[in-house]
Design a protein around this motif. Structure first.
Motif, short mmCIF file in Angstrom:
data_model
loop_
_atom_site.label_atom_id
_atom_site.label_comp_id
_atom_site.label_asym_id
_atom_site.label_seq_id
_atom_site.Cartn_x
_atom_site.Cartn_y
_atom_site.Cartn_z
N MET A 1 0.92 -1.24 0.09
CA MET A 1 -0.12 -0.04 -0.14
C MET A 1 1.03 1.15 -0.06
SD MET A 1 -2.62 0.96 3.02
CE MET A 1 -3.90 2.39 2.93
N THR A 2 0.68 2.34 -0.87
CA THR A 2 1.46 3.34 -0.90
C THR A 2 0.72 4.28 0.24
OG1 THR A 2 1.52 3.11 -3.20
CG2 THR A 2 2.03 5.49 -2.04
N THR A 3 1.50 5.05 0.83
CA THR A 3 1.05 5.96 2.04
C THR A 3 1.25 7.20 1.52
OG1 THR A 3 3.30 6.10 3.07
CG2 THR A 3 1.86 4.43 3.55
N VAL B 1 4.36 9.15 -0.99
CA VAL B 1 3.98 10.14 -2.12
C VAL B 1 4.78 11.33 -1.96
CG1 VAL B 1 2.05 11.40 -3.08
CG2 VAL B 1 1.57 9.11 -2.47
N ALA B 2 5.12 11.76 -0.62
CA ALA B 2 5.78 13.08 -0.46
C ALA B 2 7.30 12.56 -0.79
CB ALA B 2 5.60 13.27 1.29
N ASP B 3 7.79 11.35 -0.50
CA ASP B 3 9.15 11.14 -0.95
C ASP B 3 9.24 11.08 -2.61
OD1 ASP B 3 9.91 10.84 1.78
OD2 ASP B 3 9.96 8.68 1.79
N ALA C 1 6.69 22.63 -0.20
CA ALA C 1 7.29 22.27 1.18
C ALA C 1 6.35 21.31 2.14
CB ALA C 1 7.94 23.53 2.04
N HIS C 2 5.08 21.81 2.17
CA HIS C 2 4.06 21.04 2.84
C HIS C 2 3.99 19.62 2.31
CE1 HIS C 2 1.91 25.05 4.85
NE2 HIS C 2 3.26 24.57 5.39
N MET C 3 3.91 19.64 1.08
CA MET C 3 3.52 18.38 0.52
C MET C 3 4.77 17.38 0.69
SD MET C 3 1.21 19.31 -2.79
CE MET C 3 0.89 17.78 -3.15
N LYS D 1 1.16 19.54 6.79
CA LYS D 1 -0.30 19.70 7.12
C LYS D 1 -1.06 18.14 7.14
CE LYS D 1 -0.84 24.28 5.95
NZ LYS D 1 -1.97 25.29 5.38
N SER D 2 -0.17 17.19 7.14
CA SER D 2 -0.85 15.89 7.22
C SER D 2 -1.95 15.50 6.14
CB SER D 2 -1.30 15.48 8.64
OG SER D 2 -0.57 15.60 9.51
N ASP D 3 -1.87 16.21 5.01
CA ASP D 3 -2.68 16.09 4.11
C ASP D 3 -1.92 16.59 2.86
OD1 ASP D 3 -5.02 15.61 2.75
OD2 ASP D 3 -6.26 17.02 3.45
N MET D 4 -2.63 16.20 1.77
CA MET D 4 -1.98 16.44 0.36
C MET D 4 -3.05 16.59 -0.62
SD MET D 4 0.83 14.27 -1.73
CE MET D 4 1.77 14.21 -0.43
N SER D 5 -2.96 17.74 -1.45
CA SER D 5 -3.96 18.37 -2.58
C SER D 5 -3.60 17.43 -3.90
CB SER D 5 -3.70 19.55 -2.68
OG SER D 5 -4.51 20.06 -4.02
N VAL D 6 -4.62 16.52 -4.15
CA VAL D 6 -4.23 15.67 -5.39
C VAL D 6 -4.04 16.81 -6.53
CG1 VAL D 6 -5.34 14.15 -7.11
CG2 VAL D 6 -5.58 13.84 -4.49
N PHE D 7 -4.86 17.92 -6.60
CA PHE D 7 -4.95 18.84 -7.74
C PHE D 7 -3.45 19.42 -7.59
CE2 PHE D 7 -5.11 23.24 -8.98
CZ PHE D 7 -5.36 22.86 -10.18
N ALA D 8 -2.99 19.87 -6.54
CA ALA D 8 -1.59 20.35 -6.52
C ALA D 8 -0.62 19.44 -6.77
CB ALA D 8 -1.32 20.87 -5.09
N LEU D 9 -0.78 17.82 -6.24
CA LEU D 9 0.22 16.96 -6.72
C LEU D 9 0.16 16.81 -8.27
CD1 LEU D 9 2.10 14.56 -5.79
CD2 LEU D 9 -0.09 13.21 -5.76
#
Length: 87
Positions: A1-3, A7-9, A37-39, A44-52
C-alpha cells in the motif's frame, strides 16, 4: 500500500531528478513554494491531489495508477526508453 509519506518522498525525488528547487517547481506549477514544502514534508498531514498533479506535471512526470503486484513488461520498458522516461 502506498502511503502519503511515500507520495511525499516521490514528489521530493522527482523534483530533485528534474533539477528543480522547491521555488522553481512551485513557479512552474502555479502553486506557492510553501505548498511544495508542505507536500514534501506532510506538514499539514494532507495532500491536495490537484496540487500533486500540477507539481508532477511541472517536473515532467505523469501520475499513473498501477495494479498492485504489476511487473513492467519488456514492452513497457522499451516504451519508457523511447520517451526518455526514468524507471
Amino acid at each position: 500500500m502506498t502511503t502519503l509519506a511515500d507520495v511525499a518522498d516521490l514528489l521530493r525525488n522527482v523534483r530533485r531528478k528534474a533539477g528543480l528547487s522547491q521555488e522553481a517547481l512551485a513557479q512552474r506549477a502555479g502553486v506557492s513554494r510553501t505548498t511544495v514544502a508542505h507536500m514534501e514534508t506532510l506538514a499539514k498531514s494532507d495532500m491536495s491531489v490537484f496540487a500533486l498533479l500540477r507539481l508532477l506535471e511541472a517536473a515532467g512526470y505523469d501520475l499513473k495508477p498501477v495494479k498492485q503486484g504489476y511487473v513492467r513488461t519488456l514492452e513497457d520498458i522499451l516504451a519508457e526508453q523511447r520517451r526518455g522516461d526514468e524507471p
